[in-house]
Design a protein around this motif. Sequence first.
Motif, PDB file in Angstrom:
ATOM      1  N   GLU A  47       6.067 -31.644 -18.815  1.00  0.00           N
ATOM      2  CA  GLU A  47       6.466 -31.427 -20.212  1.00  0.00           C
ATOM      3  C   GLU A  47       5.584 -32.218 -21.175  1.00  0.00           C
ATOM      4  N   ILE A  48       5.301 -33.460 -20.836  1.00  0.00           N
ATOM      5  CA  ILE A  48       4.462 -34.306 -21.692  1.00  0.00           C
ATOM      6  C   ILE A  48       3.052 -33.746 -21.775  1.00  0.00           C
ATOM      7  N   ALA A  49       2.496 -33.352 -20.647  1.00  0.00           N
ATOM      8  CA  ALA A  49       1.125 -32.820 -20.628  1.00  0.00           C
ATOM      9  C   ALA A  49       1.005 -31.609 -21.546  1.00  0.00           C
ATOM     10  N   SER A  97       2.028 -42.233 -14.880  1.00  0.00           N
ATOM     11  CA  SER A  97       3.289 -42.686 -14.280  1.00  0.00           C
ATOM     12  C   SER A  97       3.380 -44.213 -14.237  1.00  0.00           C
ATOM     13  N   SER A  98       2.258 -44.909 -14.021  1.00  0.00           N
ATOM     14  CA  SER A  98       2.309 -46.376 -14.016  1.00  0.00           C
ATOM     15  C   SER A  98       2.530 -46.925 -15.427  1.00  0.00           C
ATOM     16  N   VAL A  99       1.980 -46.242 -16.428  1.00  0.00           N
ATOM     17  CA  VAL A  99       2.222 -46.654 -17.818  1.00  0.00           C
ATOM     18  C   VAL A  99       3.687 -46.443 -18.165  1.00  0.00           C
ATOM     19  N   ARG A 100       4.248 -45.324 -17.717  1.00  0.00           N
ATOM     20  CA  ARG A 100       5.674 -45.056 -17.976  1.00  0.00           C
ATOM     21  C   ARG A 100       6.547 -46.105 -17.293  1.00  0.00           C
ATOM     22  N   ALA A 123       0.541 -38.158 -25.943  1.00  0.00           N
ATOM     23  CA  ALA A 123       1.110 -38.286 -24.604  1.00  0.00           C
ATOM     24  C   ALA A 123       1.620 -39.703 -24.365  1.00  0.00           C
ATOM     25  N   LYS A 124       0.865 -40.696 -24.805  1.00  0.00           N
ATOM     26  CA  LYS A 124       1.275 -42.102 -24.628  1.00  0.00           C
ATOM     27  C   LYS A 124       2.585 -42.373 -25.357  1.00  0.00           C
ATOM     28  N   ARG A 125       2.718 -41.857 -26.585  1.00  0.00           N
ATOM     29  CA  ARG A 125       3.975 -42.031 -27.329  1.00  0.00           C
ATOM     30  C   ARG A 125       5.138 -41.368 -26.584  1.00  0.00           C
ATOM     31  N   LEU A 126       4.890 -40.168 -26.062  1.00  0.00           N
ATOM     32  CA  LEU A 126       5.944 -39.470 -25.322  1.00  0.00           C
ATOM     33  C   LEU A 126       6.315 -40.215 -24.044  1.00  0.00           C
ATOM     34  N   LEU A 127       5.327 -40.776 -23.374  1.00  0.00           N
ATOM     35  CA  LEU A 127       5.610 -41.567 -22.170  1.00  0.00           C
ATOM     36  C   LEU A 127       6.481 -42.773 -22.499  1.00  0.00           C
TER      37      LEU A 127
END
Length: 190
Positions: free
Chosen positions: A153-155, A179-182, A140-144
């Motif tokens: 979609e990411i989840a 969302s804050s990481v993105r 998920a982190k990579r996708l973000l």
Amino acid sequence: MLSFEACNAARLRRDARYDGRFFTAVRTTRVYCRPVCPVKHPLTRNVTYYPTAAAAEAAGYRPCLRCRPETAPFCPAWNGTRSTVARALKLIDSGALERGSVAELAEKLGITSRHLARLFERHLGASPQQVANTRRIQCAKRLLDTTDDTMIEIAFCAGFGSVRRFNAAFAELYGRSPSSVRATARRRRD
């Protein structure tokens, strides 16, 4: 497969460099061995060489009880319990714990869930479920960081059953919402 002459020379020297690269089958005893076997050498005219332990067994030979050829290098048994953990990790990567339980994963591996937990603790320092969660969150982190996909979609792409579970697991690990990481990743890209 190596030539008969190369195999024979390695067997007579008990050359450890060839251990697992071929197996010696003895026609008179119907036993197959590793090249490093400490037993008395059979006569060359009585031996046949096979590339794998399975090939020797398929030809009707049984494994030597001294050198245990089924545990030769390059055989899965050589790696011992690491092979089981590696198989479990492949199944986890393919979604085994998204669709099923740890008990079902263990059953596919032919062991109990308690034994699987012990193996994971010994080799990875974490439970199968913890490993699966970490892999999902890393995905998920990579996708973000690399896509503009929606949180939903990411989840689901990362293997979470719901956005709520994704947000909770992500915040628990990173101490921040996805969302804050993105937003931080987007600022770095721009």
